[in-house]
Scaffold this active site. Structure first.
Site, PDB file in Angstrom:
ATOM      1  N   ARG A 137     -18.542  -4.607   5.909  1.00  0.00           N
ATOM      2  CA  ARG A 137     -18.782  -4.638   7.363  1.00  0.00           C
ATOM      3  C   ARG A 137     -18.021  -5.811   7.954  1.00  0.00           C
ATOM      4  NH1 ARG A 137     -24.422  -2.219   8.391  1.00  0.00           N
ATOM      5  NH2 ARG A 137     -24.418  -0.652   6.732  1.00  0.00           N
TER       6      ARG A 137
ATOM      7  N   GLU B 257     -18.367  -8.054  10.069  1.00  0.00           N
ATOM      8  CA  GLU B 257     -19.357  -8.770  10.881  1.00  0.00           C
ATOM      9  C   GLU B 257     -18.690 -10.012  11.450  1.00  0.00           C
ATOM     10  OE1 GLU B 257     -22.445  -7.883  11.414  1.00  0.00           O
ATOM     11  OE2 GLU B 257     -22.943  -6.461   9.802  1.00  0.00           O
TER      12      GLU B 257
ATOM     13  N   ARG C  52     -27.463 -14.371   7.066  1.00  0.00           N
ATOM     14  CA  ARG C  52     -27.939 -13.116   6.469  1.00  0.00           C
ATOM     15  C   ARG C  52     -26.881 -12.016   6.458  1.00  0.00           C
ATOM     16  NH1 ARG C  52     -31.034  -9.794  10.677  1.00  0.00           N
ATOM     17  NH2 ARG C  52     -29.585 -10.079  12.346  1.00  0.00           N
ATOM     18  N   HIS C  53     -25.656 -12.344   6.859  1.00  0.00           N
ATOM     19  CA  HIS C  53     -24.581 -11.349   6.854  1.00  0.00           C
ATOM     20  C   HIS C  53     -23.419 -11.768   5.960  1.00  0.00           C
ATOM     21  CE1 HIS C  53     -26.487 -10.119  10.734  1.00  0.00           C
ATOM     22  NE2 HIS C  53     -26.209  -8.937  10.244  1.00  0.00           N
TER      23      HIS C  53
ATOM     24  N   GLU D  45     -34.852  -8.787   7.894  1.00  0.00           N
ATOM     25  CA  GLU D  45     -34.742  -7.348   7.590  1.00  0.00           C
ATOM     26  C   GLU D  45     -34.144  -7.166   6.210  1.00  0.00           C
ATOM     27  OE1 GLU D  45     -32.214  -5.028  10.301  1.00  0.00           O
ATOM     28  OE2 GLU D  45     -31.687  -3.820   8.565  1.00  0.00           O
TER      29      GLU D  45
ATOM     30  N   SER E  99     -33.453  -0.525   5.901  1.00  0.00           N
ATOM     31  CA  SER E  99     -33.493   0.258   7.114  1.00  0.00           C
ATOM     32  C   SER E  99     -33.326   1.722   6.726  1.00  0.00           C
ATOM     33  CB  SER E  99     -32.329  -0.221   7.978  1.00  0.00           C
ATOM     34  OG  SER E  99     -32.294   0.476   9.170  1.00  0.00           O
TER      35      SER E  99
ATOM     36  N   ARG F  66     -29.669  -9.386   0.320  1.00  0.00           N
ATOM     37  CA  ARG F  66     -30.802  -9.842   1.158  1.00  0.00           C
ATOM     38  C   ARG F  66     -32.069  -9.920   0.322  1.00  0.00           C
ATOM     39  NH1 ARG F  66     -30.470  -7.935   6.829  1.00  0.00           N
ATOM     40  NH2 ARG F  66     -28.371  -8.572   7.443  1.00  0.00           N
TER      41      ARG F  66
HETATM   42  P1  ATP Z   1     -28.556  -6.188  10.599  1.00  0.00           P
HETATM   43  O1  ATP Z   1     -29.403  -5.775  11.787  1.00  0.00           O
HETATM   44  O2  ATP Z   1     -29.235  -7.172   9.690  1.00  0.00           O
HETATM   45  O3  ATP Z   1     -27.144  -6.537  10.946  1.00  0.00           O
HETATM   46  P2  ATP Z   1     -28.040  -3.418  10.184  1.00  0.00           P
HETATM   47  O4  ATP Z   1     -29.115  -2.859  11.043  1.00  0.00           O
HETATM   48  O5  ATP Z   1     -26.628  -3.429  10.638  1.00  0.00           O
HETATM   49  O6  ATP Z   1     -28.448  -4.901   9.698  1.00  0.00           O
HETATM   50  P3  ATP Z   1     -28.142  -1.295   8.287  1.00  0.00           P
HETATM   51  O7  ATP Z   1     -26.893  -0.620   8.664  1.00  0.00           O
HETATM   52  O8  ATP Z   1     -29.427  -0.681   8.644  1.00  0.00           O
HETATM   53  O9  ATP Z   1     -28.125  -2.794   8.757  1.00  0.00           O
HETATM   54  O10 ATP Z   1     -28.068  -1.623   6.726  1.00  0.00           O
HETATM   55  C1  ATP Z   1     -29.159  -1.518   5.820  1.00  0.00           C
HETATM   56  C2  ATP Z   1     -29.396  -2.803   5.049  1.00  0.00           C
HETATM   57  O11 ATP Z   1     -28.171  -3.308   4.536  1.00  0.00           O
HETATM   58  C3  ATP Z   1     -29.924  -3.943   5.902  1.00  0.00           C
HETATM   59  O12 ATP Z   1     -31.330  -3.864   6.000  1.00  0.00           O
HETATM   60  C4  ATP Z   1     -29.503  -5.140   5.101  1.00  0.00           C
HETATM   61  O13 ATP Z   1     -30.397  -5.391   4.012  1.00  0.00           O
HETATM   62  C5  ATP Z   1     -28.185  -4.723   4.512  1.00  0.00           C
HETATM   63  N1  ATP Z   1     -27.054  -5.227   5.301  1.00  0.00           N
HETATM   64  C6  ATP Z   1     -26.504  -4.674   6.402  1.00  0.00           C
HETATM   65  N2  ATP Z   1     -25.453  -5.395   6.842  1.00  0.00           N
HETATM   66  C7  ATP Z   1     -25.333  -6.443   5.975  1.00  0.00           C
HETATM   67  C8  ATP Z   1     -24.424  -7.537   5.888  1.00  0.00           C
HETATM   68  N3  ATP Z   1     -23.423  -7.692   6.741  1.00  0.00           N
HETATM   69  N4  ATP Z   1     -24.584  -8.423   4.869  1.00  0.00           N
HETATM   70  C9  ATP Z   1     -25.590  -8.255   3.969  1.00  0.00           C
HETATM   71  N5  ATP Z   1     -26.468  -7.244   3.999  1.00  0.00           N
HETATM   72  C10 ATP Z   1     -26.356  -6.338   4.983  1.00  0.00           C
END
Ligand code: ATP
Length: 278
Positions: A56, A58, A64-65, A201, A204, A252
Site C-alpha cells: 500500500r 501509504e 501502524r502503517h 485496528e 477488517s 499489527r
Molecule cells: P487502516 O484504516 O488502518 O489504514 P485499512 O482500513 O486501510 O486500515 P484494510 O484494507 O481493511 O485496512 O486492511 C485490513 C487489515 O490490514 C487492517 O486491519 C490492518 O491490520 C492491515 N493493514 C492495512 N493497511 C496496512 C498497512 N499500511 N500497514 C500494516 N498493516 C496494514
C-alpha cells in the site's frame, strides 16, 4: 491459496496503489488478494485463505502503517450475514493467542504472560455510536489514528474488554469498497466491521456483494468502469453463494502481542515511505 501480486487493477481504491512498469503496459502491486478470494469462492472452494505480502502506497508516516505488510486473508462461502464471520474471527483469534501463549510459556519466553487472553463474545459497537462518542454524530467520516485511540479508551471503560468490534460501517465511509454488501434494511449501511485491540485496528471484513447486478451498480457508484474487471465479474455472472471474509494484518497483530509502540519493530526489514534499505 497463492495469488498474483502484480495486477492490472487494484481492489482497495486508487489512492494507495503502487504502479509498476510492466513491459509495454502499466501494472500495480497487489493491495490485497480480495478479488481472487471471491473468484475462488465462485469456483466452488467453500473456504480459502492466504498469508502473503500486501503493498500500500501509504503516504502518511504513522506507527501502524507500512508500505509492505503481511496479510492473513480468508473468505468463507454460504454465510448467513456478518455475525457468522464475527464468530469465526473470535474463534480464530482466541485459538491463535492461546496457542502462542502456551508455546511461549513452554519456551520460558518472557513475553508469554503478556499475551492477551480474549474472552468472546467481544462487544459489538455500532459505528454511529462511535461517532457520538467522538462528538460528531452522523458525520460518516472515516476513523483516524486519534479517533481509534479515543474509541479504545471509551470501549475499555464501558465494556471492560480490550478486544471489540466496530460494526455497521456506513456505505459512505466504505465508498471505495465496491465489493462490500449494503444492508438490506438500510443501504446507507454496510455489514462491514473492524476488530480493534485497545484503540488499534487489527482486522477488517464483512459480507460481500454476491449479486451480479448490484455488484456492477456498486462499481459504477464507486466511479469505476465495470469493463476494467472482466474476469472478476465473469465469476459472478452464473451465480456465486453468499460469502464474506476478512484480512488480519499480521504485523499489527505482532505489534499488539509484543506490546510494541511502532509497527516497524514487528518486522525485520520494514518498508515505509522513506525506507527502501536494507
Ligand atoms: P487502516 O484504516 O488502518 O489504514 P485499512 O482500513 O486501510 O486500515 P484494510 O484494507 O481493511 O485496512 O486492511 C485490513 C487489515 O490490514 C487492517 O486491519 C490492518 O491490520 C492491515 N493493514 C492495512 N493497511 C496496512 C498497512 N499500511 N500497514 C500494516 N498493516 C496494514
Amino acid at each position: 491459496m497463492e495469488t498474483p501480486k502484480i495486477l492490472r487493477q487494484g481492489a482497495e481504491g486508487g489512492a494507495t496503489l503502487f504502479p509498476v512498469e510492466y513491459f509495454e503496459t502499466r501494472a500495480y502491486l497487489a493491495q490485497s488478494p480480495q478479488l481472487y478470494k471471491q473468484m475462488l469462492i465462485g469456483a466452488g472452494f467453500e473456504r480459502v485463505f492466504e498469508i502473503a505480502p500486501a503493498f500500500r502506497a501509504e503516504p502518511s508516516d504513522t506507527v501502524r502503517h507500512l508500505t509492505e505488510f503481511t496479510s492473513l486473508d480468508a473468505e468463507v462461502g454460504y454465510i448467513d450475514g456478518a455475525e457468522d464471520l464475527r464468530r469465526l474471527v473470535e474463534e480464530l483469534l482466541t485459538d491463535t493467542l492461546s496457542f502462542v501463549r502456551q508455546d511461549l510459556a513452554e519456551r520460558e519466553n518472557p513475553l508469554a504472560p503478556g499475551i492477551p487472553e480474549p474472552k468472546p463474545p467481544f462487544p459489538r459497537i455500532p459505528f454511529a455510536r462511535c461517532e457520538e462518542w467522538l462528538g460528531r454524530a452522523g458525520a460518516e467520516q472515516d476513523l483516524g489514528t486519534e479517533d481509534e485511540r479515543a474509541i479504545g479508551e471509551r470501549a475499555i471503560r464501558e465494556f471492560g474488554s480490550s478486544f471489540y468490534f466496530l460494526i455497521d460501517f456506513p456505505t459512505a465511509v466504505k465508498s471505495h469498497t465496491f465489493y462490500a454488501q449494503r444492508q438490506e434494511a438500510d443501504p446507507r449501511l454496510t455489514g462491514y466491521f473492524d476488530l480493534d485491540y485497545r484503540g488499534l485496528e487489527i482486522m477488517s471484513g464483512g459480507p460481500r456483494e454476491h449479486r451480479f447486478d448490484r455488484l456492477v451498480e456498486n462499481l459504477r457508484t464507486a466511479g469505476l468502469d465495470p469493463a476494467g474487471f472482466p474476469s472478476y465479474l465473469e465469476a459472478f455472472r452464473f451465480g456465486i453463494p453468499p460469502h464474506g471474509g476478512w484480512a488480519i494484518g499480521i504485523d499489527r497483530l505482532v505489534q499488539v502481542l509484543a506490546g510494541l509502540s511502532n509497527i516497524r519493530e514487528a518486522r525485520l526489514f520494514p518498508r515505509d515511505r522513506y525506507r527502501l534499505d536494507p
